[in-house]
Design a protein around this motif. Structure first.
Motif, short mmCIF file in Angstrom:
data_model
loop_
_atom_site.label_atom_id
_atom_site.label_comp_id
_atom_site.label_asym_id
_atom_site.label_seq_id
_atom_site.Cartn_x
_atom_site.Cartn_y
_atom_site.Cartn_z
N THR A 24 -1.56 -11.04 -24.23
CA THR A 24 -2.16 -10.96 -22.89
C THR A 24 -3.37 -10.03 -22.90
O THR A 24 -4.41 -10.32 -22.31
CB THR A 24 -1.13 -10.48 -21.89
OG1 THR A 24 -0.01 -11.38 -21.89
CG2 THR A 24 -1.73 -10.43 -20.47
N GLN A 507 -11.17 -24.07 -11.94
CA GLN A 507 -10.29 -22.97 -11.58
C GLN A 507 -8.94 -23.11 -12.30
O GLN A 507 -8.38 -22.13 -12.81
CB GLN A 507 -10.08 -22.96 -10.07
CG GLN A 507 -9.20 -21.83 -9.55
CD GLN A 507 -9.90 -20.49 -9.58
OE1 GLN A 507 -11.12 -20.43 -9.70
NE2 GLN A 507 -9.12 -19.42 -9.53
N GLN A 508 -8.43 -24.34 -12.35
CA GLN A 508 -7.17 -24.56 -13.06
C GLN A 508 -7.32 -24.30 -14.56
O GLN A 508 -6.42 -23.73 -15.19
CB GLN A 508 -6.68 -25.98 -12.81
CG GLN A 508 -6.22 -26.23 -11.37
CD GLN A 508 -5.84 -27.67 -11.12
OE1 GLN A 508 -6.04 -28.52 -11.99
NE2 GLN A 508 -5.29 -27.94 -9.95
N GLN A 511 -7.35 -20.59 -15.00
CA GLN A 511 -6.07 -19.94 -14.75
C GLN A 511 -4.96 -20.39 -15.70
O GLN A 511 -3.91 -19.75 -15.76
CB GLN A 511 -5.63 -20.22 -13.30
CG GLN A 511 -6.51 -19.56 -12.25
CD GLN A 511 -6.07 -19.88 -10.84
OE1 GLN A 511 -5.24 -20.78 -10.65
NE2 GLN A 511 -6.62 -19.16 -9.88
N LEU A 512 -5.20 -21.51 -16.43
CA LEU A 512 -4.14 -22.05 -17.29
C LEU A 512 -3.63 -21.03 -18.31
O LEU A 512 -2.40 -20.86 -18.44
CB LEU A 512 -4.64 -23.32 -17.99
CG LEU A 512 -3.63 -23.99 -18.92
CD1 LEU A 512 -2.38 -24.41 -18.13
CD2 LEU A 512 -4.27 -25.20 -19.60
N PHE A 514 -3.55 -17.81 -18.14
CA PHE A 514 -2.77 -16.78 -17.45
C PHE A 514 -1.44 -17.34 -16.95
O PHE A 514 -0.42 -16.65 -16.99
CB PHE A 514 -3.57 -16.23 -16.28
CG PHE A 514 -4.87 -15.58 -16.69
CD1 PHE A 514 -4.89 -14.29 -17.20
CD2 PHE A 514 -6.07 -16.26 -16.59
CE1 PHE A 514 -6.08 -13.70 -17.57
CE2 PHE A 514 -7.25 -15.68 -16.96
CZ PHE A 514 -7.27 -14.39 -17.46
N GLN A 515 -1.45 -18.61 -16.50
CA GLN A 515 -0.20 -19.23 -16.06
C GLN A 515 0.77 -19.40 -17.23
O GLN A 515 1.98 -19.15 -17.08
CB GLN A 515 -0.51 -20.59 -15.41
CG GLN A 515 -1.27 -20.48 -14.09
CD GLN A 515 -1.69 -21.83 -13.56
OE1 GLN A 515 -1.56 -22.84 -14.28
NE2 GLN A 515 -2.18 -21.85 -12.33
N GLU A 516 0.22 -19.82 -18.37
CA GLU A 516 1.11 -19.98 -19.53
C GLU A 516 1.67 -18.63 -19.97
O GLU A 516 2.88 -18.51 -20.30
CB GLU A 516 0.33 -20.62 -20.68
CG GLU A 516 -0.06 -22.06 -20.40
CD GLU A 516 -0.94 -22.65 -21.49
OE1 GLU A 516 -1.09 -23.87 -21.54
OE2 GLU A 516 -1.50 -21.86 -22.29
N THR A 517 0.82 -17.60 -19.98
CA THR A 517 1.29 -16.25 -20.36
C THR A 517 2.33 -15.75 -19.37
O THR A 517 3.36 -15.18 -19.75
CB THR A 517 0.10 -15.29 -20.43
OG1 THR A 517 -0.87 -15.80 -21.35
CG2 THR A 517 0.55 -13.91 -20.88
N GLY A 518 2.07 -15.97 -18.08
CA GLY A 518 3.04 -15.55 -17.07
C GLY A 518 4.35 -16.30 -17.19
O GLY A 518 5.43 -15.73 -17.01
N PHE A 519 4.22 -17.62 -17.48
CA PHE A 519 5.44 -18.42 -17.64
C PHE A 519 6.27 -17.90 -18.82
O PHE A 519 7.49 -17.75 -18.72
CB PHE A 519 5.04 -19.88 -17.86
CG PHE A 519 6.21 -20.79 -18.10
CD1 PHE A 519 7.08 -21.13 -17.07
CD2 PHE A 519 6.45 -21.30 -19.37
CE1 PHE A 519 8.15 -21.98 -17.30
CE2 PHE A 519 7.53 -22.13 -19.60
CZ PHE A 519 8.38 -22.49 -18.57
N ASP A 522 7.89 -14.71 -17.88
CA ASP A 522 9.07 -14.91 -17.05
C ASP A 522 10.27 -15.30 -17.90
O ASP A 522 11.41 -14.88 -17.63
CB ASP A 522 8.79 -16.00 -16.01
CG ASP A 522 7.77 -15.57 -14.97
OD1 ASP A 522 7.56 -14.34 -14.83
OD2 ASP A 522 7.16 -16.44 -14.33
#
Length: 568
Positions: A24, A507-508, A511-512, A514-519, A522
């Motif tokens: 990250t 935008q997607q 953000q992809l 960051f979304q994958e890292t966040g996923f 989690d």
């Protein structure tokens, strides 16, 4: 008994989490690096005066290390390879995409251009209509002038014709009375002998007939002159209508201008400037207040904010000033033109009424010519009848000379009476002919004046219709503008939707990662950990101070771990 509990996490899970944290951090550093590289590529190197090269950017972004490796506080150096800097695309997305607004399309620009070119397009139609209306007014005015001139001329002709009729009557009476002496001599001789008296009576009758025919011929010529005079009056009235088509001269409108128009314009401009000054002062105070609150008073940002606040107010003042001046000037000109045209129309109406009367007199003159010819024929017939009566009377004188003396006396009295009646009738006929001639001349001039008035009104109506074409052109132009704006708005909306969809896509894409890292984070957060616990201590409970100390130690351990991970 006091207890001490120590929890140990599974080192593999902890390693995964630390690796995710490192990834990250690398992702964020790459994003920051990409933004820095793209930003520096558009700037000028002050040392060279040229745009930064990738090698210069790599050198500028590289940082030296500090401290000793392995010791606390050590910071490793950061060196970037120019080839790596070159691999960073200027089109790559390293930050949220900017909002974009769809520009005006062809239909919208055409509508704006059509609206701009349509300003004042009605003026040629208004000018043409005004010109035609002025011509109509001129035609009506000329008809009035011609009618007035025809009336005056007909009245003068009526007086002259009356005088000429009286002259004809006097001449006819004098000629008829001149016959009395030859008749008396002839009748006296007839009493002396039958045949000689008859011959003399016949000779006198012939002489009377010749004189009567000569008098009739002169009366016919004089009546023809009177008829020609009336006809000339009508022609004169018609000729005076030649200038009836003169158009309205707009150069005289200035005499009807409102003397207070400039004062009204100045007062309106002063009001607009006062309102703008108050708004400008309020805007300056607001910008100054915001700049003081932000600690930027007097800075370049403050000056730009001040310009952004004041310039629209000044531009609006300029637009309002131009609009107010144009409206006031237009209203003043229309009012002056209306007053000038009203005065012009009033003068033309008087002129048409005069021309109408003159035309009536001219028309009466034409009819008088026919009546004069008829009267001449009646006079000739009377002369022939008089000659026949004289011949019959001469025959009677030859048959009976004695009776003829008495008959001659009676015939002489009768002839005198007939002569007086003929003179009176001739004068009356001449006066009637003159009056009828003048009336017909006036009727003719009136008809011509009415014709000119109708023609002028038709021209005025045509001028109004021509002016109405300007309004129709403006209406059709507005319809075209509305259609272009509608279709252009649909196209612009569609283009804006495409831009918005493209931004959402970018935008997607941004953000992809960051979304994958966040996923993944989690998932790691939800994995259960394996821990071993060692408990020792007495039965007595820990004091609040010890509990706080334990929490403090745990916090310090967490802080040390975060420091090693590079979070602090």
């Amino acid at each position: 008994m006091a207890q001490i509990q120590t929890q140990y996490n599974n080192p593999d899970i902890e390693a995964y989490r630390l690796g995710l944290l490192s990834d990250t951090q690398g992702l964020i550093r790459n994003q920051q690096l990409g933004r820095q590289v793209q930003g520096l590529r558009g700037q000028v190197n002050p040392a060279t005066g040229l745009s930064y090269t990738d090698a210069e950017i790599a050198q500028l972004l590289s940082t030296p290390g500090s401290g000793t490796e392995g010791e606390e506080g050590y910071v490793a150096p950061t060196n970037y390879d120019p080839a790596y800097i070159s691999s960073i695309s200027q089109d790559a997305v390293f930050q949220p995409p900017a909002f974009k607004v769809a520009g005006l399309n062809v239909n919208q620009t055409d509508a704006i251009d059509l609206a701009a070119r349509g300003v004042g397009s009605y003026k040629p139609y208004i000018q043409a209509g005004t010109s035609t209306l002025g011509q109509g007014i001129g035609t009506v005015g000329t008809g009035v002038e011609a009618a007035q001139a025809g009336t005056n001329f007909a009245l003068s002709g009526l007086q002259n014709a009356s005088n000429m009729g009286q002259s004809v009557a006097d001449t006819t009476s004098a000629n008829a009375r001149a016959l009395k002496a030859p008749l008396q001599a002839s009748l006296a001789s007839s009493t002396q002998g039958g045949l000689t008296a008859a011959q003399q009576g016949q000779f006198g009758a012939n002489l009377a007939a010749d004189l009567a025919r000569a008098s009739t011929f002169r009366a016919q010529n004089q009546l023809a002159d009177a008829a020609n005079f009336g006809l000339g009056t009508a022609k004169s009235g018609i000729a005076q209508l030649a200038g009836a088509s003169a158009e309205f001269d707009p150069t005289g409108i200035g005499a009807y201008n409102n003397p207070y128009q400039d004062a009204v314009v100045a007062a309106t401009l002063a009001d607009l400037e006062r309102v703008a000054a108050r708004r400008q002062q309020a805007a300056e105070d607001e910008v100054a207040r915001q700049a003081v609150s932000a600690g930027a008073f007097g800075s370049s940002g403050y000056e730009r904010a001040l310009d952004r606040s004041i310039n629209p107010i000044q531009e609006e003042l300029d637009r309002n000033t131009a609009s107010a001046i144009a409206q006031l000037r237009s209203q003043g000109y229309e009012s002056s033109a209306q007053r000038a045209m009203s005065a012009f129309e009033a003068a033309r109406n008087r002129q048409l009424q005069t021309a109408q009367t003159t035309g009536q007199l001219g028309q009466a003159g034409a009819a008088t010519s026919a009546n004069a010819a008829q009267a001449g024929g009646q006079l000739g017939l009377g002369a022939e009848q008089l000659a026949q009566g004289s011949a019959l009377q001469g025959a009677k004188l030859g048959l009976d000379a004695n009776q003829m003396a008495a008959a001659n006396a009676q015939a002489l009295a009768t002839t005198g009476l007939n002569i007086e009646q003929l003179a009176a009738q001739t004068g009356m006929n001449a006066a009637n002919l003159a009056g009828d001639m003048a009336n017909r001349a006036g009727v003719l001039s009136q008809g011509l004046g009415s014709l000119m008035t109708t023609a002028g009104q038709a021209q005025g109506q045509l001028g109004i219709q021509q002016a109405g074409m300007g309004e129709l052109e403006q209406s059709l132009r507005r319809n075209d503008i509305s259609d272009l704006l509608t279709t252009g708005g649909i196209q612009q909306t569609n283009e804006q939707a495409v831009l918005d969809a493209q931004r959402m896509t970018d935008q997607q894409s941004y953000q992809l990662p960051f979304q994958e890292t966040g996923f993944l984070g989690d998932i790691y957060a939800g994995v259960p950990t394996s821990a071993s616990t060692v408990t020792s201590g007495s039965t007595s409970s820990a004091s609040p101070f010890m509990q706080a100390a334990t929490l403090g130690i745990g916090g310090l351990s967490a802080a040390a771990g975060a420091s090693r991970a590079g979070l602090f």
